[in-house]
Design a protein around this motif. Structure first.
Motif, PDB file in Angstrom:
ATOM      1  N   CYS A  24       0.967  -1.178  -0.180  1.00 24.51           N
ATOM      2  CA  CYS A  24      -0.128   0.040   0.001  1.00 24.51           C
ATOM      3  C   CYS A  24       0.878   1.198  -0.143  1.00 24.51           C
ATOM      4  CB  CYS A  24      -0.972   0.033   1.086  1.00 24.51           C
ATOM      5  SG  CYS A  24      -2.312  -1.278   1.332  1.00 24.51           S
ATOM      6  N   ASN A  25       2.131   1.210   0.606  1.00 23.90           N
ATOM      7  CA  ASN A  25       2.824   2.437   0.610  1.00 23.90           C
ATOM      8  C   ASN A  25       4.110   2.252  -0.404  1.00 23.90           C
ATOM      9  OD1 ASN A  25       1.671   3.218   3.121  1.00 23.90           O
ATOM     10  ND2 ASN A  25       3.106   1.806   4.189  1.00 23.90           N
ATOM     11  N   GLN A  26       3.720   1.657  -1.518  1.00 21.79           N
ATOM     12  CA  GLN A  26       4.722   1.860  -2.633  1.00 21.79           C
ATOM     13  C   GLN A  26       4.510   3.210  -3.385  1.00 21.79           C
ATOM     14  OE1 GLN A  26       7.047  -0.365  -4.158  1.00 21.79           O
ATOM     15  NE2 GLN A  26       6.579  -1.288  -2.090  1.00 21.79           N
ATOM     16  N   SER A  27       5.556   3.685  -3.823  1.00 23.38           N
ATOM     17  CA  SER A  27       5.632   4.782  -4.653  1.00 23.38           C
ATOM     18  C   SER A  27       4.919   4.570  -5.985  1.00 23.38           C
ATOM     19  CB  SER A  27       7.007   5.498  -4.818  1.00 23.38           C
ATOM     20  OG  SER A  27       7.758   4.351  -5.679  1.00 23.38           O
ATOM     21  N   LEU A  28       4.956   3.500  -6.347  1.00 25.14           N
ATOM     22  CA  LEU A  28       4.011   3.058  -7.507  1.00 25.14           C
ATOM     23  C   LEU A  28       2.977   1.705  -6.917  1.00 25.14           C
ATOM     24  CD1 LEU A  28       3.322   3.179 -10.475  1.00 25.14           C
ATOM     25  CD2 LEU A  28       5.129   1.416 -11.143  1.00 25.14           C
ATOM     26  N   PRO A  29       1.861   2.210  -6.522  1.00 22.10           N
ATOM     27  CA  PRO A  29       1.182   1.133  -5.808  1.00 22.10           C
ATOM     28  C   PRO A  29       0.485   0.266  -6.858  1.00 22.10           C
ATOM     29  CG  PRO A  29      -0.051   3.221  -5.801  1.00 22.10           C
ATOM     30  CD  PRO A  29       1.565   3.754  -6.155  1.00 22.10           C
ATOM     31  N   PRO A  30       0.182  -1.038  -6.363  1.00 24.33           N
ATOM     32  CA  PRO A  30      -0.499  -2.189  -7.213  1.00 24.33           C
ATOM     33  C   PRO A  30      -2.095  -1.641  -7.318  1.00 24.33           C
ATOM     34  CG  PRO A  30      -0.223  -2.914  -4.952  1.00 24.33           C
ATOM     35  CD  PRO A  30       0.333  -1.555  -4.872  1.00 24.33           C
ATOM     36  N   GLN A  31      -2.684  -2.230  -8.613  1.00 23.58           N
ATOM     37  CA  GLN A  31      -4.050  -1.714  -8.905  1.00 23.58           C
ATOM     38  C   GLN A  31      -4.735  -2.681  -8.125  1.00 23.58           C
ATOM     39  OE1 GLN A  31      -4.773   0.417 -11.713  1.00 23.58           O
ATOM     40  NE2 GLN A  31      -2.688   0.715 -11.178  1.00 23.58           N
ATOM     41  N   GLN A  32      -4.346  -3.794  -7.683  1.00 18.63           N
ATOM     42  CA  GLN A  32      -5.129  -4.702  -6.820  1.00 18.63           C
ATOM     43  C   GLN A  32      -4.141  -5.775  -5.899  1.00 18.63           C
ATOM     44  OE1 GLN A  32      -8.468  -4.683  -7.196  1.00 18.63           O
ATOM     45  NE2 GLN A  32      -9.074  -5.912  -5.663  1.00 18.63           N
ATOM     46  N   ILE A  33      -4.589  -5.791  -4.603  1.00 16.71           N
ATOM     47  CA  ILE A  33      -3.813  -6.647  -3.763  1.00 16.71           C
ATOM     48  C   ILE A  33      -4.640  -7.807  -3.374  1.00 16.71           C
ATOM     49  CG2 ILE A  33      -2.487  -7.077  -1.733  1.00 16.71           C
ATOM     50  CD1 ILE A  33      -2.027  -4.062  -1.343  1.00 16.71           C
ATOM     51  N   ILE A  34      -4.120  -9.033  -3.922  1.00 18.62           N
ATOM     52  CA  ILE A  34      -4.770 -10.540  -3.695  1.00 18.62           C
ATOM     53  C   ILE A  34      -4.177 -11.238  -2.659  1.00 18.62           C
ATOM     54  CG2 ILE A  34      -5.666 -12.673  -4.912  1.00 18.62           C
ATOM     55  CD1 ILE A  34      -5.515 -10.982  -7.511  1.00 18.62           C
ATOM     56  N   VAL A  35      -4.915 -11.290  -1.534  1.00 18.98           N
ATOM     57  CA  VAL A  35      -4.472 -12.298  -0.417  1.00 18.98           C
ATOM     58  C   VAL A  35      -4.959 -13.474  -0.567  1.00 18.98           C
ATOM     59  CG1 VAL A  35      -4.008 -12.396   2.166  1.00 18.98           C
ATOM     60  CG2 VAL A  35      -3.837 -10.067   0.968  1.00 18.98           C
ATOM     61  N   VAL A  36      -4.192 -14.704  -0.649  1.00 21.30           N
ATOM     62  CA  VAL A  36      -4.799 -15.972  -0.457  1.00 21.30           C
ATOM     63  C   VAL A  36      -4.420 -16.876   0.741  1.00 21.30           C
ATOM     64  CG1 VAL A  36      -4.902 -18.222  -1.688  1.00 21.30           C
ATOM     65  CG2 VAL A  36      -4.434 -16.171  -3.096  1.00 21.30           C
ATOM     66  N   ASP A  37      -5.435 -16.955   1.530  1.00 22.11           N
ATOM     67  CA  ASP A  37      -5.060 -17.505   2.747  1.00 22.11           C
ATOM     68  C   ASP A  37      -5.341 -18.986   2.837  1.00 22.11           C
ATOM     69  OD1 ASP A  37      -5.136 -18.180   5.559  1.00 22.11           O
ATOM     70  OD2 ASP A  37      -6.864 -16.906   6.224  1.00 22.11           O
ATOM     71  N   ASN A  38      -4.208 -19.603   3.210  1.00 24.60           N
ATOM     72  CA  ASN A  38      -4.376 -21.249   3.195  1.00 24.60           C
ATOM     73  C   ASN A  38      -4.865 -21.706   4.298  1.00 24.60           C
ATOM     74  OD1 ASN A  38      -3.585 -22.826   0.937  1.00 24.60           O
ATOM     75  ND2 ASN A  38      -1.309 -21.995   1.196  1.00 24.60           N
TER      76      ASN A  38
END
Length: 305
Positions: A24-38
């Protein structure tokens, strides 16, 4: 560069929070963050329920399918965002990115438009480089590799193999290469995938792009202690060598030779293997033979406690 980030997690709630924040704090942030919980059991689901960000997609799997299955599921979801992104990054929950990581990768991608796969520098918490995360192949029969020496990190360099620890891959290359193998469960899924990617694109490590890997440094002064993951290392490497190696006979001989090599090692270094000789030989034999039998997925004799 527009990208989607996939994080696979299992029972590391506190680290996962740091990993998400680092994206989230990237100078170039992602369009989407996908968290896969095992199927975490440490309260991860409750923590994720507190996130209201529409740019965060949380997937809780009904059972632990290992890192390999987690990345497979994450990439399947990531492909839905191809209309808004061209790249996908892959990492575990213990990878904490420096704020300019993806900006540095994007600059390199712009300078090298024909290259469709990138990686960055992986460091331990104490600032030393984790060299085994970026490697070059010595042969294409049984995929012996060597870590890129630390001196090379003074500039960008080409690699053949990477782990799923901060790699960034173009969607077009993924479609051309196919999906990672979910049946590996854990270990060597990233190596096998980078071997296939490498056949379709060069891979450039962008040295100024840094992430901190919150994992233990290996110690050479300890005696042998069986790690359940060893089974998957032997099985999955055997499968990879037999299916992707350039010389089938040589690949088969090498695979069976792993059992002999472990036996010789046990005899030669008996003090290190004291009390663990049977376990060491058993995990090697089981992994190699299951690789020949193509017995894939999770082996319930070798699972996290």
């Amino acid at each position: 560069m527009k990208y989607v980030s996939v994080i696979v997690t299992f029972n590391r709630q506190a680290l996962l929070k740091q990993a998400i924040e680092s994206l989230c704090n990237q100078s170039l942030p992602p369009q989407q963050i996908i968290v896969v919980d095992n199927a975490s059991t440490d309260g991860t689901a409750a923590m994720m329920a507190n996130y209201q960000d529409e740019q965060l997609h949380y997937i809780r799997l009904p059972q632990n399918v290992g890192g390999a299955g987690g990345f497979y599921q994450g990439i399947k979801v990531a492909k839905r965002y191809r209309t808004t992104a061209d790249w996908v990054s892959l990492s575990d929950d213990d990878a904490i990115f420096e704020p300019d990581y993806f900006e540095k990768i994007a600059q390199a991608a712009k300078q090298h438009p024909t290259i469709k796969a990138f990686a960055g520098t992986v460091e331990f918490v104490d600032g030393t480089k984790q060299l085994d995360q970026r490697q070059r192949l010595k042969n294409w029969t049984h995929f012996d590799a060597q870590a890129v020496p630390e001196l090379d990190y003074q500039h960008d360099f080409f690699i053949d193999l990477f782990t799923f620890c901060g790699c960034v891959i173009n969607f077009d290359l993924m479609i051309k290469t196919g999906m990672p193998r979910q049946d590996f469960f854990i270990w060597w899924d990233d190596i096998e995938y980078s071997i296939r990617l490498r056949k379709n694109s060069e891979i450039l490590n962008v040295s100024p792009a840094v992430l901190v890997h919150h994992t233990d440094k290996p110690r050479s002064d300890e005696g042998y202690q069986q790690n359940w993951k060893e089974y998957y290392w032997f099985r999955n490497r055997t499968v990879t060598v037999r299916e992707l190696g350039r010389h089938r006979l040589g690949a088969n001989l090498w695979a069976m030779g792993q059992i002999v090599e472990r036996g010789i090692e046990i005899i030669r270094d008996g003090r290190r293997y004291r009390g663990q000789r049977g376990a060491a030989l058993r995990v090697t034999t089981s992994g190699v033979l299951d690789g020949f039998r193509h017995k894939m997925g999770a082996n319930h004799d070798y699972m996290p406690k």
